[in-house]
Design a protein around this motif. Structure first.
Motif: not given
Length: 395
Positions: A7, A12, A109, A111, A113-115, A160-161
């Motif tokens: 990314y 993010l 962050s 989000d 749920n992403q980072l 991934d998370l």
């Protein structure tokens, strides 16, 4: 196995700039204001912090710093001076809120749920990230500046998370233990300080001293001597600590003074006092105790710490401390038994402090070794579950 993706960091995270406080806005009490000087990786220090004395009105809300917030210096040195380079990262560790000053950025962050924010801290605090930011910084020859966009343009690989959370959990566990030991040492140091006050300060009347005590001078307790020359060009690698006026200044392979010993600044920086529990080399910018007379190492250490050494400055452009001025100061000379009793009790505290420091250094080495391996995916965090397994991977 974790899935990794590349990314631009700006996809993010976001970056909050600080507020341009005026010097007249700040006083000695109120809400602490985090400046660049307060970012002391991996933490934020409130030592010598300035404070905003007014109520936090609505327009200040976006500049509030809370516990675990990630802060970065937006101004500093260029990459040629990496120790003070722009891009230093620290995490705010206090329960009370603070405020963000200009040229300090807060990263968060977009989000969760992403980072994961905890993962973000370890991602952005890697030395190679600071190196890249400092390399690409703008500004003058003497000052480097980065913008939020410089940070957002960084290209990073992120798993991934679940893997993010696992990596952060492992590294946080090490940092939590390091912080616990550091706080324990603060408590132990305060206990030693309290003992000195109880033994030699509180309730002690120079006109009515205990039997065997007398009024004399610091020169009756110990003798100070100037340190020794050791040009950097002739220093050899070793494990003998070198002490200057500012403290630990590297290592050498030759001993000049047998420990335990005491040093303090003679030139350049005066007022700091250091207890060295091993053999060492005091540089010529320092003074060290050559002879303990009616005193002992730890008793001498606290005597000097309770002496206004800065008030004895004889220099103008360069602060200077004359040992004879220290020797001539009036001092209480306790009886030998009391001094030895104090030394024995405080030595136990200092031994524990030393153990904690050694453990912390081992934990720091482990964390710093794990960090790049976890962040690169070299260690599959979803397959490696215990500390013992990590040690096996690193061995």
């Amino acid at each position: 196995m974790a899935t990794w993706q590349t990314y631009k960091l700006g996809e993010l995270i976001d970056v909050q700039n600080g507020f341009a406080f005026k010097s007249g806005d700040l006083q000695n009490t109120g809400t602490p204001v985090i400046k660049i000087k307060n970012i002391q990786p991996p933490n934020i220090s409130l030592k010598e912090a300035d404070y905003y004395p007014h109520e936090l009105i609505l327009k200040m809300e976006q500049f509030i710093v809370e516990k675990k917030d990630i802060l970065i210096s937006m101004t500093g040195s260029h990459v040629s001076q990496i120790a003070s380079a722009v891009g230093k990262v620290g995490r705010y560790g206090f329960d009370k809120p603070a405020l963000l000053n200009q040229r300090v950025g807060k990263l968060y962050s977009k989000d969760l749920n992403q980072l994961d924010n905890d993962f973000l801290y370890y991602l952005i605090s890697r030395p190679e990230i600071q190196f890249e930011l400092a390399t690409n910084a703008g500004g003058s020859a003497n000052q480097a500046n980065i913008s939020p966009q410089n940070i957002k343009d960084l290209e990073v690989e992120v798993p991934d998370l679940p893997a993010q959370k696992k990596i952060a959990e492992i590294l946080s566990a090490l940092d939590d233990k390091i912080e616990l030991n550091r706080r324990m040492n603060q408590t132990l140091e305060q206990m030693a300080q309290t003992l000195f006050m109880q033994y030699f300060v509180d309730g002690i009347d120079a006109d009515n001293l205990p039997e065997g005590w007398r009024v004399g001078s610091i020169g009756d307790l110990f003798t100070l001597q100037r340190g020794f020359d050791l040009p950097s060009t002739i220093r050899a690698g070793g494990n003998v600590p070198i002490f200057s006026a500012s403290g630990l200044n590297g290592f050498h392979n030759e001993v000049m003074v047998k420990g335990p010993g005491i040093t303090t600044g003679r030139s350049g920086i005066i007022g700091n006092v250091y207890y060295v529990d091993e053999d060492f080399w005091p540089l010529n910018t320092s003074l060290f105790i050559k002879e303990f007379k009616a005193s002992t190492p730890l008793h001498s250490f606290y005597v000097l710490k309770h002496t206004d050494l800065k008030g004895l400055n004889t220099g103008s452009a360069v602060p200077t401390l004359n040992r004879n001025d220290v020797h001539s100061l009036e001092a209480i000379i306790p009886d030998r038994k009391t001094v030895l009793d104090f030394e024995e009790k405080v030595k136990l505290l200092f031994n524990k402090i030393r153990q904690n420091e050694k453990e912390n250094q081992s934990l720091i080495n482990l964390r710093d070794t794990l960090l790049p391996k976890l962040m690169s995916g070299e260690i599959d965090v979803m397959q490696t579950q215990t500390a013992g397994q990590y040690e096996e991977v690193l061995s």
